[in-house]
Scaffold this motif. Structure first.
Motif, PDB file in Angstrom:
ATOM      1  N   ASN A   1      12.055  11.807 -13.617  1.00  0.00           N
ATOM      2  CA  ASN A   1      10.942  11.357 -14.444  1.00  0.00           C
ATOM      3  C   ASN A   1      10.815   9.847 -14.359  1.00  0.00           C
ATOM      4  OD1 ASN A   1       8.888  11.189 -16.220  1.00  0.00           O
ATOM      5  ND2 ASN A   1      10.087  11.704 -18.045  1.00  0.00           N
ATOM      6  N   LEU A   2       9.856   9.390 -13.562  1.00  0.00           N
ATOM      7  CA  LEU A   2       9.630   7.957 -13.396  1.00  0.00           C
ATOM      8  C   LEU A   2       8.450   7.537 -14.244  1.00  0.00           C
ATOM      9  CD1 LEU A   2       9.903   7.733  -9.522  1.00  0.00           C
ATOM     10  CD2 LEU A   2      11.679   7.240 -11.180  1.00  0.00           C
ATOM     11  N   ASP A   3       8.550   6.387 -14.836  1.00  0.00           N
ATOM     12  CA  ASP A   3       7.420   5.856 -15.576  1.00  0.00           C
ATOM     13  C   ASP A   3       6.567   5.074 -14.584  1.00  0.00           C
ATOM     14  OD1 ASP A   3       7.018   4.000 -18.692  1.00  0.00           O
ATOM     15  OD2 ASP A   3       5.606   5.052 -17.420  1.00  0.00           O
ATOM     16  N   VAL A   4       5.758   5.805 -13.827  1.00  0.00           N
ATOM     17  CA  VAL A   4       4.977   5.233 -12.734  1.00  0.00           C
ATOM     18  C   VAL A   4       3.962   4.222 -13.229  1.00  0.00           C
ATOM     19  CG1 VAL A   4       3.407   5.797 -10.855  1.00  0.00           C
ATOM     20  CG2 VAL A   4       5.327   7.292 -11.342  1.00  0.00           C
ATOM     21  N   ALA A   5       3.328   4.497 -14.350  1.00  0.00           N
ATOM     22  CA  ALA A   5       2.300   3.579 -14.854  1.00  0.00           C
ATOM     23  C   ALA A   5       2.892   2.207 -15.133  1.00  0.00           C
ATOM     24  CB  ALA A   5       1.647   4.154 -16.102  1.00  0.00           C
ATOM     25  N   ASP A   6       4.073   2.164 -15.766  1.00  0.00           N
ATOM     26  CA  ASP A   6       4.706   0.874 -16.046  1.00  0.00           C
ATOM     27  C   ASP A   6       5.112   0.164 -14.775  1.00  0.00           C
ATOM     28  OD1 ASP A   6       4.379   1.188 -18.742  1.00  0.00           O
ATOM     29  OD2 ASP A   6       6.418   1.953 -19.096  1.00  0.00           O
ATOM     30  N   GLU A   7       5.672   0.923 -13.794  1.00  0.00           N
ATOM     31  CA  GLU A   7       6.079   0.313 -12.527  1.00  0.00           C
ATOM     32  C   GLU A   7       4.877  -0.264 -11.798  1.00  0.00           C
ATOM     33  OE1 GLU A   7       8.255   2.926 -10.011  1.00  0.00           O
ATOM     34  OE2 GLU A   7       9.734   3.385 -11.551  1.00  0.00           O
ATOM     35  N   ALA A   8       3.783   0.485 -11.767  1.00  0.00           N
ATOM     36  CA  ALA A   8       2.594   0.023 -11.065  1.00  0.00           C
ATOM     37  C   ALA A   8       2.044  -1.235 -11.715  1.00  0.00           C
ATOM     38  CB  ALA A   8       1.532   1.127 -11.048  1.00  0.00           C
ATOM     39  N   ASN A   9       2.011  -1.273 -13.047  1.00  0.00           N
ATOM     40  CA  ASN A   9       1.498  -2.450 -13.745  1.00  0.00           C
ATOM     41  C   ASN A   9       2.375  -3.668 -13.521  1.00  0.00           C
ATOM     42  OD1 ASN A   9      -0.694  -1.095 -14.781  1.00  0.00           O
ATOM     43  ND2 ASN A   9       0.328  -0.543 -16.681  1.00  0.00           N
ATOM     44  N   ASP A  10       3.698  -3.464 -13.461  1.00  0.00           N
ATOM     45  CA  ASP A  10       4.611  -4.575 -13.267  1.00  0.00           C
ATOM     46  C   ASP A  10       4.611  -5.086 -11.828  1.00  0.00           C
ATOM     47  OD1 ASP A  10       5.327  -4.430 -15.903  1.00  0.00           O
ATOM     48  OD2 ASP A  10       7.181  -3.297 -15.533  1.00  0.00           O
TER      49      ASP A  10
ATOM     50  N   GLN B   1       4.197   5.898  -5.287  1.00  0.00           N
ATOM     51  CA  GLN B   1       4.189   6.020  -6.750  1.00  0.00           C
ATOM     52  C   GLN B   1       3.113   6.997  -7.206  1.00  0.00           C
ATOM     53  OE1 GLN B   1       3.753   2.055  -8.261  1.00  0.00           O
ATOM     54  NE2 GLN B   1       5.843   1.478  -7.762  1.00  0.00           N
ATOM     55  N   THR B   2       1.974   6.940  -6.567  1.00  0.00           N
ATOM     56  CA  THR B   2       0.870   7.835  -6.919  1.00  0.00           C
ATOM     57  C   THR B   2       1.233   9.281  -6.599  1.00  0.00           C
ATOM     58  OG1 THR B   2      -0.693   6.051  -6.451  1.00  0.00           O
ATOM     59  CG2 THR B   2      -1.586   8.275  -6.554  1.00  0.00           C
ATOM     60  N   MET B   3       1.849   9.499  -5.447  1.00  0.00           N
ATOM     61  CA  MET B   3       2.253  10.849  -5.066  1.00  0.00           C
ATOM     62  C   MET B   3       3.324  11.388  -6.013  1.00  0.00           C
ATOM     63  SD  MET B   3       2.160  10.327  -0.934  1.00  0.00           S
ATOM     64  CE  MET B   3       2.968  11.849  -0.543  1.00  0.00           C
ATOM     65  N   GLN B   4       4.273  10.542  -6.418  1.00  0.00           N
ATOM     66  CA  GLN B   4       5.298  10.968  -7.374  1.00  0.00           C
ATOM     67  C   GLN B   4       4.662  11.364  -8.699  1.00  0.00           C
ATOM     68  OE1 GLN B   4       7.910   7.586  -7.483  1.00  0.00           O
ATOM     69  NE2 GLN B   4       9.215   8.357  -5.848  1.00  0.00           N
ATOM     70  N   PHE B   5       3.686  10.599  -9.138  1.00  0.00           N
ATOM     71  CA  PHE B   5       2.996  10.908 -10.390  1.00  0.00           C
ATOM     72  C   PHE B   5       2.328  12.285 -10.298  1.00  0.00           C
ATOM     73  CE2 PHE B   5      -0.804  10.985 -13.019  1.00  0.00           C
ATOM     74  CZ  PHE B   5      -0.273  10.682 -14.266  1.00  0.00           C
ATOM     75  N   ILE B   6       1.643  12.538  -9.194  1.00  0.00           N
ATOM     76  CA  ILE B   6       0.950  13.820  -9.012  1.00  0.00           C
ATOM     77  C   ILE B   6       1.957  14.961  -8.932  1.00  0.00           C
ATOM     78  CG2 ILE B   6      -0.457  15.179  -7.407  1.00  0.00           C
ATOM     79  CD1 ILE B   6      -1.931  12.525  -6.745  1.00  0.00           C
TER      80      ILE B   6
ATOM     81  N   PHE C   1       0.839  -1.193   0.000  1.00  0.00           N
ATOM     82  CA  PHE C   1       0.000   0.000   0.000  1.00  0.00           C
ATOM     83  C   PHE C   1       0.883   1.255   0.000  1.00  0.00           C
ATOM     84  CE2 PHE C   1      -2.502   3.363   1.947  1.00  0.00           C
ATOM     85  CZ  PHE C   1      -3.709   3.255   1.287  1.00  0.00           C
ATOM     86  N   LEU C   2       1.911   1.270   0.851  1.00  0.00           N
ATOM     87  CA  LEU C   2       2.793   2.422   0.940  1.00  0.00           C
ATOM     88  C   LEU C   2       3.536   2.648  -0.369  1.00  0.00           C
ATOM     89  CD1 LEU C   2       3.840   4.679   2.706  1.00  0.00           C
ATOM     90  CD2 LEU C   2       5.563   3.117   3.600  1.00  0.00           C
ATOM     91  N   GLU C   3       4.001   1.579  -1.009  1.00  0.00           N
ATOM     92  CA  GLU C   3       4.692   1.703  -2.291  1.00  0.00           C
ATOM     93  C   GLU C   3       3.741   2.272  -3.358  1.00  0.00           C
ATOM     94  OE1 GLU C   3       7.548   1.975  -5.035  1.00  0.00           O
ATOM     95  OE2 GLU C   3       7.851   1.552  -2.914  1.00  0.00           O
ATOM     96  N   GLY C   4       2.518   1.781  -3.389  1.00  0.00           N
ATOM     97  CA  GLY C   4       1.529   2.310  -4.329  1.00  0.00           C
ATOM     98  C   GLY C   4       1.222   3.770  -4.060  1.00  0.00           C
ATOM     99  N   LEU C   5       1.136   4.135  -2.783  1.00  0.00           N
ATOM    100  CA  LEU C   5       0.876   5.521  -2.408  1.00  0.00           C
ATOM    101  C   LEU C   5       2.045   6.416  -2.827  1.00  0.00           C
ATOM    102  CD1 LEU C   5      -0.969   7.553  -0.968  1.00  0.00           C
ATOM    103  CD2 LEU C   5       0.183   6.939   1.166  1.00  0.00           C
TER     104      LEU C   5
END
Length: 131
Positions: A109-118, A85-90, A79-83
């Motif tokens: 510049n992180l490709d958050v969408a790819d990291e989250a999917n993987d 990544q989401t905060m970095q995206f925002i 949950f914390l990792e997802g949070l």
């Protein structure tokens, strides 16, 4: 219907609050409650409470809209990792300044969408949401 309310009240009563923290943020208050179930296992209950005022003057009515999320210990890391990544995206969004005063253009510049999917699969995170 009344029977269902009694069951919910009984379920809430057997969850002992062992720690609580309120975070005020504008019109919302976030309650972070560590609760213990009947088995003695602890979990985090996050409640968002928003004040709603209907009408004006003496005729106004105040109510609170609440949403709850229950987060269990085994899911904290994911949950914390997802949070994060989401905060970095925002924070990478250039349409508003960051709260720490830094320039969003200078963030990595992180490709958050790819990291989250993987890294996240639908069966990896178990969160109970109570509305």
């Amino acid at each position: 219907m009344e029977e269902g309310l009694k069951k919910n009240a009984a379920a809430d009563n057997d969850k002992e609050i062992v720690f609580s923290k309120a975070v005020k943020a504008g019109k919302r208050i976030y309650y972070l409650d560590v609760k213990k179930n009947r088995k003695g296992e602890m979990f985090l209950a996050i409640t968002e409470s928003k004040k709603i005022v209907l009408g004006e003057g003496e005729a106004s009515q105040v109510s609170f809209e609440k949403h709850k999320i229950f987060l269990y210990k085994e899911d904290f890391e994911k949950f914390l990792e997802g949070l994060k990544q989401t905060m970095q995206f925002i924070e990478q969004d250039n349409s508003f300044p960051l709260s720490d005063g830094t320039d969003p253009e200078k963030k990595p510049n992180l490709d958050v969408a790819d990291e989250a999917n993987d890294s996240l699969k639908s069966d990896d995170i178990k969160i109970d949401i109570d509305f």
